[in-house]
Design a protein around this motif. Structure first.
Motif, PDB file in Angstrom:
ATOM      1  N   THR A 165       0.840  -1.203   0.000  1.00  0.00           N
ATOM      2  CA  THR A 165       0.000   0.000   0.000  1.00  0.00           C
ATOM      3  C   THR A 165       0.870   1.246   0.000  1.00  0.00           C
ATOM      4  O   THR A 165       0.629   2.197  -0.753  1.00  0.00           O
ATOM      5  CB  THR A 165      -0.955  -0.019   1.210  1.00  0.00           C
ATOM      6  OG1 THR A 165      -1.774  -1.183   1.130  1.00  0.00           O
ATOM      7  CG2 THR A 165      -1.825   1.223   1.241  1.00  0.00           C
ATOM      8  N   PHE A 166       1.900   1.265   0.854  1.00  0.00           N
ATOM      9  CA  PHE A 166       2.812   2.411   0.905  1.00  0.00           C
ATOM     10  C   PHE A 166       3.451   2.650  -0.461  1.00  0.00           C
ATOM     11  O   PHE A 166       3.485   3.782  -0.958  1.00  0.00           O
ATOM     12  CB  PHE A 166       3.893   2.181   1.968  1.00  0.00           C
ATOM     13  CG  PHE A 166       4.930   3.270   1.992  1.00  0.00           C
ATOM     14  CD1 PHE A 166       4.689   4.462   2.650  1.00  0.00           C
ATOM     15  CD2 PHE A 166       6.138   3.106   1.338  1.00  0.00           C
ATOM     16  CE1 PHE A 166       5.640   5.477   2.664  1.00  0.00           C
ATOM     17  CE2 PHE A 166       7.098   4.112   1.348  1.00  0.00           C
ATOM     18  CZ  PHE A 166       6.844   5.299   2.009  1.00  0.00           C
ATOM     19  N   ARG A 170      -5.585  -0.763  -7.417  1.00  0.00           N
ATOM     20  CA  ARG A 170      -4.161  -0.853  -7.778  1.00  0.00           C
ATOM     21  C   ARG A 170      -3.447  -1.902  -6.941  1.00  0.00           C
ATOM     22  O   ARG A 170      -2.516  -2.541  -7.407  1.00  0.00           O
ATOM     23  CB  ARG A 170      -3.471   0.498  -7.592  1.00  0.00           C
ATOM     24  CG  ARG A 170      -3.989   1.580  -8.493  1.00  0.00           C
ATOM     25  CD  ARG A 170      -3.239   1.612  -9.825  1.00  0.00           C
ATOM     26  NE  ARG A 170      -3.948   2.383 -10.821  1.00  0.00           N
ATOM     27  CZ  ARG A 170      -3.873   3.685 -10.965  1.00  0.00           C
ATOM     28  NH1 ARG A 170      -3.105   4.380 -10.172  1.00  0.00           N
ATOM     29  NH2 ARG A 170      -4.557   4.293 -11.898  1.00  0.00           N
ATOM     30  N   CYS A 171      -3.867  -2.045  -5.686  1.00  0.00           N
ATOM     31  CA  CYS A 171      -3.238  -3.033  -4.800  1.00  0.00           C
ATOM     32  C   CYS A 171      -3.872  -4.407  -4.927  1.00  0.00           C
ATOM     33  O   CYS A 171      -3.403  -5.370  -4.331  1.00  0.00           O
ATOM     34  CB  CYS A 171      -3.306  -2.561  -3.341  1.00  0.00           C
ATOM     35  SG  CYS A 171      -2.295  -1.112  -3.018  1.00  0.00           S
ATOM     36  N   GLY A 172      -4.953  -4.512  -5.694  1.00  0.00           N
ATOM     37  CA  GLY A 172      -5.606  -5.790  -5.917  1.00  0.00           C
ATOM     38  C   GLY A 172      -6.356  -6.322  -4.711  1.00  0.00           C
ATOM     39  O   GLY A 172      -6.436  -7.536  -4.524  1.00  0.00           O
ATOM     40  N   VAL A 173      -6.895  -5.404  -3.885  1.00  0.00           N
ATOM     41  CA  VAL A 173      -7.626  -5.812  -2.688  1.00  0.00           C
ATOM     42  C   VAL A 173      -8.959  -5.087  -2.619  1.00  0.00           C
ATOM     43  O   VAL A 173      -9.210  -4.131  -3.358  1.00  0.00           O
ATOM     44  CB  VAL A 173      -6.810  -5.534  -1.398  1.00  0.00           C
ATOM     45  CG1 VAL A 173      -5.520  -6.339  -1.395  1.00  0.00           C
ATOM     46  CG2 VAL A 173      -6.522  -4.066  -1.232  1.00  0.00           C
ATOM     47  N   SER A 205     -10.657   4.141  -3.356  1.00  0.00           N
ATOM     48  CA  SER A 205     -11.137   2.997  -4.144  1.00  0.00           C
ATOM     49  C   SER A 205     -10.168   2.660  -5.283  1.00  0.00           C
ATOM     50  O   SER A 205      -9.937   1.487  -5.586  1.00  0.00           O
ATOM     51  CB  SER A 205     -12.540   3.263  -4.685  1.00  0.00           C
ATOM     52  OG  SER A 205     -12.564   4.420  -5.489  1.00  0.00           O
ATOM     53  N   THR A 206      -9.563   3.650  -5.904  1.00  0.00           N
ATOM     54  CA  THR A 206      -8.566   3.397  -6.945  1.00  0.00           C
ATOM     55  C   THR A 206      -7.329   2.740  -6.344  1.00  0.00           C
ATOM     56  O   THR A 206      -6.761   1.809  -6.924  1.00  0.00           O
ATOM     57  CB  THR A 206      -8.182   4.703  -7.667  1.00  0.00           C
ATOM     58  OG1 THR A 206      -9.361   5.276  -8.235  1.00  0.00           O
ATOM     59  CG2 THR A 206      -7.148   4.464  -8.745  1.00  0.00           C
ATOM     60  N   ALA A 221       4.126   5.667  -5.473  1.00  0.00           N
ATOM     61  CA  ALA A 221       4.194   5.659  -6.941  1.00  0.00           C
ATOM     62  C   ALA A 221       3.228   6.660  -7.549  1.00  0.00           C
ATOM     63  O   ALA A 221       3.510   7.228  -8.608  1.00  0.00           O
ATOM     64  CB  ALA A 221       3.906   4.256  -7.468  1.00  0.00           C
ATOM     65  N   GLU A 222       2.102   6.892  -6.884  1.00  0.00           N
ATOM     66  CA  GLU A 222       1.095   7.791  -7.449  1.00  0.00           C
ATOM     67  C   GLU A 222       0.288   8.431  -6.324  1.00  0.00           C
ATOM     68  O   GLU A 222      -0.801   7.965  -5.980  1.00  0.00           O
ATOM     69  CB  GLU A 222       0.186   7.020  -8.403  1.00  0.00           C
ATOM     70  CG  GLU A 222      -0.678   7.896  -9.245  1.00  0.00           C
ATOM     71  CD  GLU A 222      -1.433   7.138 -10.313  1.00  0.00           C
ATOM     72  OE1 GLU A 222      -2.278   7.766 -10.968  1.00  0.00           O
ATOM     73  OE2 GLU A 222      -1.192   5.930 -10.491  1.00  0.00           O
TER      74      GLU A 222
END
Length: 149
Positions: free
Chosen positions: A44-45, A62-65, A57-58, A50-51
């Motif tokens: 997550t960090f 991105r983290c697939g969770v 929610s995005t 990175a962005e």
């Protein structure tokens, strides 16, 4: 690594293999610098680093969770106090109220930026040697965390 995983890795394109190795290295360096993190928290960090400015929610996608899993990670990674334990103060969630929707966006804190900067230094300057924990991130209002973060 089991043979089938090695074969899957070999089937990736060169750039994809490079990205996998770099991500694994980044996770390793992050966990060495700040051993209080779990792998999901580290992921997550890194996604926020990175962005910055992603909405929650995005970030979850991105983290697939699921959003509930990201919410749990964010509770720990922010400065919230949970059951008497302070959060890590690496991220901040900022709320923005618009017409009908409430949006929450995630950014690095000053402490999170210092950790990211240290990660880059370690990765550029010989990541194969032992990585000392980051004492510079100690909060002045808290005692040291067993000599490491």
């Amino acid at each position: 690594m089991p043979d089938n995983l090695q074969e899957q890795f070999r089937q990736l394109e060169s750039l994809e293999r490079t990205l996998v190795v770099r991500f694994a290295t980044a996770i390793h360096v992050l966990l060495e610098l700040y051993d209080r993190l779990t792998i999901p928290q580290a992921t997550t960090f890194l996604a926020v680093w990175a962005e910055e400015g992603l909405n929650v929610s995005t970030l979850a996608r991105r983290c697939g969770v699921k959003p509930s899993a990201i919410s749990h990670q964010l509770r720990v990674l922010t400065s919230r106090n949970i059951r008497g334990v302070d959060g890590l103060d690496l991220l901040v969630v900022q709320d923005e109220r618009t017409q009908d929707l409430r949006h929450r966006y995630v950014f690095l804190t000053e402490r999170g930026s210092a950790l990211a900067t240290r990660m880059v230094e370690v990765m550029e300057n010989g990541r194969m040697r032992r990585i000392p924990p980051m004492g510079i991130l100690e909060r002045p209002d808290q005692p040291p965390l067993d000599g490491a973060l």
